[in-house]
Design a protein around this motif. Structure first.
Motif, PDB file in Angstrom:
ATOM      1  N   UNK A 115       6.371   0.344  -5.646  1.00 44.12           N
ATOM      2  CA  UNK A 115       6.546   1.298  -5.446  1.00 44.12           C
ATOM      3  C   UNK A 115       7.577   2.355  -6.513  1.00 44.12           C
ATOM      4  N   UNK A 116       8.356   1.293  -7.246  1.00 44.56           N
ATOM      5  CA  UNK A 116       8.806   1.859  -8.630  1.00 44.56           C
ATOM      6  C   UNK A 116       8.190   2.512  -9.196  1.00 44.56           C
ATOM      7  N   UNK A 117       6.800   2.092  -9.456  1.00 43.65           N
ATOM      8  CA  UNK A 117       6.155   2.621 -10.249  1.00 43.65           C
ATOM      9  C   UNK A 117       5.064   2.872 -10.342  1.00 43.65           C
ATOM     10  N   UNK A 118       4.722   3.003  -9.292  1.00 47.38           N
ATOM     11  CA  UNK A 118       3.737   3.746  -7.978  1.00 47.38           C
ATOM     12  C   UNK A 118       3.713   4.865  -8.079  1.00 47.38           C
ATOM     13  N   UNK A 119       4.932   5.242  -7.224  1.00 51.09           N
ATOM     14  CA  UNK A 119       5.230   6.146  -6.936  1.00 51.09           C
ATOM     15  C   UNK A 119       5.135   7.386  -8.025  1.00 51.09           C
ATOM     16  N   UNK A 139       0.791  -1.188  -0.109  1.00 52.90           N
ATOM     17  CA  UNK A 139      -0.002  -0.301  -0.493  1.00 52.90           C
ATOM     18  C   UNK A 139       1.083   1.131   0.447  1.00 52.90           C
ATOM     19  N   UNK A 140       0.524   2.524  -0.507  1.00 53.23           N
ATOM     20  CA  UNK A 140       1.004   3.159  -0.207  1.00 53.23           C
ATOM     21  C   UNK A 140       0.037   5.509  -0.746  1.00 53.23           C
ATOM     22  N   UNK A 141       0.096   5.932  -0.186  1.00 60.75           N
ATOM     23  CA  UNK A 141      -0.681   7.180   0.090  1.00 60.75           C
ATOM     24  C   UNK A 141       1.136   7.805  -0.310  1.00 60.75           C
ATOM     25  N   UNK A 142       0.200   8.634  -0.691  1.00 60.91           N
ATOM     26  CA  UNK A 142       0.751  10.488  -1.082  1.00 60.91           C
ATOM     27  C   UNK A 142       0.863  10.927  -0.338  1.00 60.91           C
ATOM     28  N   UNK A 191       1.587   8.421  -8.808  1.00 59.40           N
ATOM     29  CA  UNK A 191       0.983   8.917  -7.854  1.00 59.40           C
ATOM     30  C   UNK A 191       1.577  10.014  -8.246  1.00 59.40           C
ATOM     31  N   UNK A 192       2.726  10.630  -8.322  1.00 62.07           N
ATOM     32  CA  UNK A 192       2.989  12.028  -8.687  1.00 62.07           C
ATOM     33  C   UNK A 192       2.557  12.602  -9.653  1.00 62.07           C
ATOM     34  N   UNK A 193       2.645  12.073 -10.864  1.00 63.09           N
ATOM     35  CA  UNK A 193       1.883  12.998 -11.937  1.00 63.09           C
ATOM     36  C   UNK A 193       0.602  12.735 -11.446  1.00 63.09           C
ATOM     37  N   UNK A 194      -0.400  12.560 -10.839  1.00 63.79           N
ATOM     38  CA  UNK A 194      -2.118  12.713 -10.229  1.00 63.79           C
ATOM     39  C   UNK A 194      -1.997  13.998  -9.434  1.00 63.79           C
TER      40      UNK A 194
END
Length: 455
Positions: A132-136, A82-85, A139-142
């Motif tokens: 996270x190598x793809x998720x971050x 799981x990950x949240x910005x 997420x940053x773009x969004x």
């Protein structure tokens, strides 16, 4: 001394109290369901603050029942990946991405690891939407440039409650950014993620303990002096709670999703065994690793069938399943309703039912779904055996295994001729997290009670 074990799952939050041998105390359990937001686009998210409120409600319920009065240690089993910005104030920007979310993808033209095999051996993962190598970057773009840091759901929730909430090496390994041997952030993985240590959680040293913040110590005074340990990834905790802490014993856990895993001890800072191409590897703690495969389907297959197919209930369903042969007599299926877990890239909505006829019943379809997952797991048990010097025996665990004797028999048939056992405790994650917190992983085989599967 008692232990408070928290299980921060995808579909629910649970808190239960165990004795000094990690055995659940009668009646000392609180559970709150959480609402997972899913979408046809592959979304699978949770609201971080609603989740935190559900956790607090579990603690309130245990406190009201007088179950927190002798707690010395708090252990946590938490979902991996799981990950949240977070924004500048340390508050979430948008929802939490869970393991179920299949939307993240690399930006156009972005290239992956220079040497994919070396990357896989080092991090135990792949350049994949689950990590996270793809998720971050996605997420940053969004977030439109407003993200200043990233944490997992467990780290966010505990950072609100505790004086500090560093990330355990177990949780960090599930991000795909950790060098498993050095137990530090991997430079190449961080470069792929477009991030660095300043945006990532601090890593917890071995033996780390935290305390409640003063405002929460006043809310739960019985926990004011309790030591909180760093969370353990739910899959690793389930293995320990199933007594599967030796390379020759694999745990097959079926909860909302499913996985097959093997735990082995390793020397801190020493070389790790070579990892098979189709398997992942994460950390249990500083002295153990866990290797395996995971699936997006598990008990959610039964939940879908129960909701959509008008299944009979209770004993009537058990009797109907008993009439379905373990081998044959049910549709052939592809159980990727929620897409593939790593390293696969099949999107959500890829489930298939084949061989339906006018005589096919809803119970036949359910049996086909259960058998399909069993056969998928058996393929990966064979892959795990390639890393073992001796035959593997299997322990079935998780809520879905407790609930369905027919599914246990289907697994036993698919895994034959291996010895198959059944772990009756539905709270294997919480039990395992407690044993890790007590530094008693080696005692798990002796403390955990299993039965031969009822073939």
């Amino acid at each position: 001394m008692s232990i408070l074990a928290l299980d921060l799952g995808t579909s629910s939050v649970r808190g239960l109290v165990l004795d000094e041998h990690a055995r659940p105390l009668p009646g000392a359990l609180a559970r709150r369901r959480v609402s997972l937001a899913v979408g046809a686009d592959g979304a699978g998210t949770l609201d971080a603050d609603v989740y935190l409120a559900r956790l607090a409600q579990c603690l309130d319920a245990l406190a009201d029942g007088g179950h927190l009065d002798d707690i010395d240690l708090v252990a946590t089993s938490a979902q991996w990946h799981s990950v949240v910005a977070l924004g500048a104030a340390g508050t979430p920007i948008g929802p939490v991405l869970t393991w179920m979310d299949t939307r993240p993808e690399p930006a156009g033209g972005q290239r992956g690891p220079a040497d994919p095999d070396a990357f896989h051996q080092r991090t135990g993962t792949w350049w994949h939407r689950c990590y996270w190598s793809v998720r971050l970057p996605w997420l940053r773009r969004r977030a439109g440039g407003h993200a200043t840091g990233f944490v997992g759901l467990a780290e966010y929730a505990l950072s609100v409650l505790l004086d500090a909430a560093p990330m355990s090496v177990s949780q960090a390994s599930g991000t795909g950014l950790l060098d498993l041997a050095t137990m530090g952030w991997d430079p190449e993985a961080c470069a792929l993620a477009g991030t660095g240590p300043a945006e990532l959680p601090e890593l917890a040293p071995a033996g780390w303990h935290g305390r409640l913040r003063p405002e929460y110590a006043r809310r739960w005074p019985a926990l004011a002096g309790a030591r909180w340990t760093a969370p353990v990834g739910d899959g690793a905790a389930s293995n320990v709670g199933s007594g599967c802490v030796l390379p020759e014993r694999a745990a097959v856990t079926v909860g909302t999703s499913a996985a097959v895993r093997v735990v082995r001890p390793v020397v801190p800072g020493g070389p790790l065994p070579r990892l098979a191409p189709r398997l992942w590897r994460y950390r249990v703690d500083h002295r153990h690793v866990v290797t395996g495969a995971a699936y997006s389907s598990g008990g959610n297959l039964f939940a879908w069938a129960n909701r959509e197919l008008r299944l009979p209930g209770g004993e009537e369903l058990d009797a109907a399943l008993a009439r379905v042969p373990i081998a044959g007599g049910a549709p052939a299926v592809n159980v990727c309703f929620g897409g593939d877990r790593p390293p696969g890239l099949t999107p959500a909505g890829s489930g298939v039912l084949r061989g339906l006829g006018f005589g096919t019943t809803s119970v036949d379809i359910l049996a086909g779904l259960m058998r399909g997952l069993s056969e998928l797991v058996a393929v990966d048990v064979t892959a795990l055996e390639s890393e073992s010097d001796s035959p593997i025996e299997v322990v079935l665990g998780g809520g879905a295994m407790v609930a369905s004797a027919w599914w246990r028999r289907a697994f036993a048939a698919a895994l034959a001729p291996r010895t198959v056992w059944h772990q009756r405790n539905p709270e294997v994650g919480a039990t395992g997290a407690a044993l890790v917190a007590l530094d008693r992983i080696g005692d798990a085989v002796r403390l955990v009670d299993v039965d031969r599967t009822d073939h």
